[in-house]
Design a protein around this motif. Structure first.
Motif, mmCIF file in Angstrom:
data_model
loop_
_atom_site.group_PDB
_atom_site.id
_atom_site.type_symbol
_atom_site.label_atom_id
_atom_site.label_comp_id
_atom_site.label_asym_id
_atom_site.label_seq_id
_atom_site.Cartn_x
_atom_site.Cartn_y
_atom_site.Cartn_z
ATOM 1 N N UNK A 59 0.883 -1.206 -0.013
ATOM 2 C CA UNK A 59 0.097 -0.086 0.118
ATOM 3 C C UNK A 59 0.744 1.359 0.204
ATOM 4 N N UNK A 60 0.685 2.191 -0.993
ATOM 5 C CA UNK A 60 1.487 3.133 -1.153
ATOM 6 C C UNK A 60 1.614 4.126 0.119
ATOM 7 N N UNK A 61 2.803 4.666 0.292
ATOM 8 C CA UNK A 61 2.773 5.506 1.657
ATOM 9 C C UNK A 61 2.692 6.976 1.175
ATOM 10 N N UNK A 62 1.698 7.182 0.471
ATOM 11 C CA UNK A 62 1.368 8.779 0.366
ATOM 12 C C UNK A 62 0.310 9.172 1.382
ATOM 13 N N UNK A 115 8.167 4.455 -2.737
ATOM 14 C CA UNK A 115 9.318 5.494 -2.076
ATOM 15 C C UNK A 115 8.656 6.283 -1.083
ATOM 16 N N UNK A 116 9.352 6.694 0.048
ATOM 17 C CA UNK A 116 8.395 7.381 1.195
ATOM 18 C C UNK A 116 7.682 8.377 0.608
ATOM 19 N N UNK A 139 14.035 -2.300 -1.011
ATOM 20 C CA UNK A 139 13.475 -1.232 -0.010
ATOM 21 C C UNK A 139 14.067 -0.148 -0.197
ATOM 22 N N UNK A 140 13.355 1.146 -0.188
ATOM 23 C CA UNK A 140 13.878 2.414 -0.035
ATOM 24 C C UNK A 140 14.314 2.935 1.188
ATOM 25 N N UNK A 141 15.564 3.577 1.237
ATOM 26 C CA UNK A 141 15.865 4.347 2.645
ATOM 27 C C UNK A 141 14.925 5.218 2.953
ATOM 28 N N UNK A 142 14.879 5.477 4.262
ATOM 29 C CA UNK A 142 13.785 6.447 4.802
ATOM 30 C C UNK A 142 13.827 7.881 4.051
ATOM 31 N N UNK A 145 14.789 -1.097 6.136
ATOM 32 C CA UNK A 145 15.842 0.008 6.435
ATOM 33 C C UNK A 145 15.122 0.830 7.264
ATOM 34 N N UNK A 146 15.952 1.139 8.342
ATOM 35 C CA UNK A 146 15.555 2.097 9.554
ATOM 36 C C UNK A 146 16.636 3.026 9.640
ATOM 37 N N UNK A 147 16.267 4.479 10.291
ATOM 38 C CA UNK A 147 16.956 5.406 10.577
ATOM 39 C C UNK A 147 16.520 5.905 11.902
ATOM 40 N N UNK A 148 17.380 5.870 12.888
ATOM 41 C CA UNK A 148 17.061 6.537 14.149
ATOM 42 C C UNK A 148 18.147 7.506 15.021
ATOM 43 N N UNK A 149 17.748 7.904 15.787
ATOM 44 C CA UNK A 149 18.929 8.738 16.820
ATOM 45 C C UNK A 149 20.491 8.316 16.546
#
Length: 599
Positions: free
Chosen positions: A394-397, A439-440, A479-482, A522-526
């Motif tokens: 499901x698209x993340x729009x 994509x995000x 997978x796309x990066x964030x 793929x995940x980005x955090x602090x």
């Protein structure tokens, strides 16, 4: 680094091709059968070669120790079986009778009998002490590739596998034939009994391992996953696992009862603190992202878990399975929720809508189904693909109005998420589309295929963009990066590649996998940017992606039985054992000299 164990040892270099290996019962000696007709004996404490047994005039295809460890038997292309004293290396009796190459030899559990299988289509029994011939077991219509005496207390059965695609059972005392196990469609290369003697496993050129009831010959599970001939099969000592080796360059582990393999799906929780993995053992497992510590095990599916996903708020997990269902779970407690039934074949992809209100599932039944995430009530059925639906997203729009699906029909299709109405058909791949992702921003779609490429598409118009080439085998996960600026792709070539979306350039290649990468998140955090990978070697791994150069470092792995040091320099390490030094040297991972442990 005193007492460090890498989980594997260095290799032994021989002057000739190796066709067979066997440990002595006490584990102190390794026998290696070679193409030049000799057998090398190694002392396993030091891995020094102690003896070379000469006598065969052609390749030694099989070598085995007697249960007492006093004798060695070897079978050769010279049509003979030879006996040897395992301690003095003195040659013993030569067992002649076969009219063609001997390719398999085994002792009975008592050590009193030897059975040998040959290209002359027979199994022959011999007295292990005198070498006197016993019964000749005839019936196979092609060469006998493998022969095993069952490890039951009585040792009364023999199983043999052949080029005639069958496994045959025999009475070990009389040679009387028993059940014929039919099912393989090509040559049977390996046969083995379970430690209890209740099961038989056979490996074949048809790329499968088959399980059988040893008493009745009734077929059990078919273990599929290898992509080339299965050349060797063995049970674990407990009988709970099976390991199979193949020409596809992999070893696969299976549950001996259910026949299921590997980690098939991996995903981060929205907070990034958890990883969920779906596996061939029918379970979903939770892991702590930072430490790799295992958490809850979500049990309930009756077949392999093909896809797992967190809801956007992180409260729910949805999993799709070969049992044709989607199951919902409480992500905090692991408690089971609704079971979504309706698909008529395996569910291989599941995703939540951005609002968390809907679930979409893709199946081998060629459809996608929409469900209410709170109640489990079924919604629209999206039909149109002409083959298996392998991936659904499901698209993340912001409005979450689009769904994209990939299929065995080589296409990606777009759909209206509310009405189920079909949209654009994205054509271009020349083989199965295994993975599709938005994509995000919702502006782009990326798809991975058996044609070894990743394609980029405009999500609004369906127009094709860049084609990312470089993988040497199937692309199974994308997978796309964030940030949406990079893509990671996993492949059957045992690598993960990072790509720049704008230019299509490959940024880096992550190696060191021991199987196909079935899933990537793929995940980005602090603390940084992280990739989680699920692999057909049964592992979940966490990697950190660092800097503009996209250096990728392994943080942890759920498996600790192998050393990964590709393109690694190790300098000034203290306390390494001789064994570990040798392994690192063979892997090309040594820069400055390493200090050997002093004991």
């Amino acid at each position: 680094m005193v007492d460090v164990e890498f989980g594997e040892w260095p290799f032994l270099e021989e002057v000739s091709s190796v066709f067979s290996c066997a440990y002595s019962p006490d584990g102190k000696t390794l026998a290696v059968g070679l193409e030049d007709g000799t057998i090398s004996l190694y002392e396993t404490a030091t891995w020094e070669k102690t003896h070379t047994l000469s006598g065969h005039t052609k390749e030694v295809m099989s070598v085995v120790f007697s249960p007492s460890g006093q004798q060695i038997a070897s079978g050769s292309f010279d049509k003979t079986v030879r006996l040897w004293d395992a301690h003095t290396d003195a040659p013993g009796t030569i067992l002649s009778g076969h009219t063609s190459s001997v390719i398999s030899v085994v002792f009975s559990p008592s050590g009193q009998q030897i059975a040998s299988g040959s290209c002359d289509k027979t199994v022959r029994l011999w007295d292990a002490q005198t070498g006197a011939p016993g019964a000749i077991l005839s019936g196979h219509t092609s060469w006998v590739r493998s022969v095993v005496v069952v490890f039951s207390p009585s040792g009364q059965q023999i199983a043999s596998g052949s080029g005639d695609n069958t496994v045959r059972l025999w009475d070990a005392q009389t040679g009387v034939p028993g059940a014929i196990l039919n099912g393989h469609t090509r040559e049977v290369r390996s046969v083995v009994f379970s430690p209890s003697g209740q099961q038989i496993a056979s490996g074949s050129d048809d790329e499968t391992v088959r399980l059988w009831d040893a008493q009745t010959g009734v077929p059990g599970a078919i273990l599929s996953g290898h992509t080339s001939y299965v050349t060797s099969v063995v049970f674990s000592p407990s009988g709970q696992q099976i390991a199979s080796g193949s020409i596809d360059k992999t070893v696969r582990l299976w549950d001996a009862q259910t026949g299921v393999p590997e980690v098939m799906s991996v995903v981060f929780s929205p907070s990034g603190q958890q990883i969920a993995s779906g596996s061939g053992d029918n379970t979903v497992r939770l892991w702590d992202t930072q430490t790799g510590a295992p958490g809850a095990i979500l049990s309930g599916h009756t077949s392999w878990v093909m896809s797992v996903v967190f809801s956007p708020n992180g409260q729910q997990i949805a999993s799709g399975s070969g049992d044709k269902t989607v199951r919902l779970w409480d992500a905090q407690t692991g408690a089971p929720g609704a079971i979504l039934s309706g698909h008529t074949s395996s569910v291989i992809s599941v995703v939540f809508s951005p609002s968390g209100q809907q679930i979409a599932s893709g199946s081998y039944d060629k459809t996608m189904r929409l469900w209410d995430a709170q109640t489990g009530a079924p919604g629209a059925i999206l039909s149109g693909h002409t083959s298996v639906v392998t991936s659904v997203v499901v698209v993340f729009s912001p409005n979450g109005q689009q769904i994209a699906s990939g299929s065995f029909d080589n296409t990606v299709r777009l759909w209206d998420a509310q009405t189920g109405a079909p949209g654009a058909i994205l054509s271009g791949h020349t083989s199965v589309v295994w993975s599709v992702v938005f994509s995000p921003s919702g502006q782009h779609i990326a798809s991975g295929s058996d044609d070894k490429t990743v394609w980029l598409w405009d999500a609004q118009t369906g127009a094709p963009g860049a084609i990312l080439s470089g993988h040497t085998s199937y692309v199974t996960s994308v997978v796309f990066s964030p940030s949406g600026q990079q893509i990671a792709s996993g492949s059957h070539d045992k690598t993960v590649r990072l790509w720049d979306v704008e230019s299509g350039r490959c940024l880096t290649v992550v190696k060191g996998f021991h199987g196909a990468t079935a899933s990537i998140a793929w995940n980005v955090n602090g603390k940084g940017s992280y990739l989680a990978t699920g692999c057909s070697d049964n592992s979940v791994r966490l990697w950190q992606v660092i800097g503009d150069h996209h250096l990728v470092y392994l943080q942890w792995s759920s498996m600790h039985d192998r050393l990964v040091v590709s393109n690694t320099n190790v300098s000034k390490a203290q306390g390494l054992s001789r064994m570990n030094m040798k392994l690192l040297e063979q892997r090309g991972a040594v820069d400055d000299p390493i200090s050997e442990e002093v004991r």
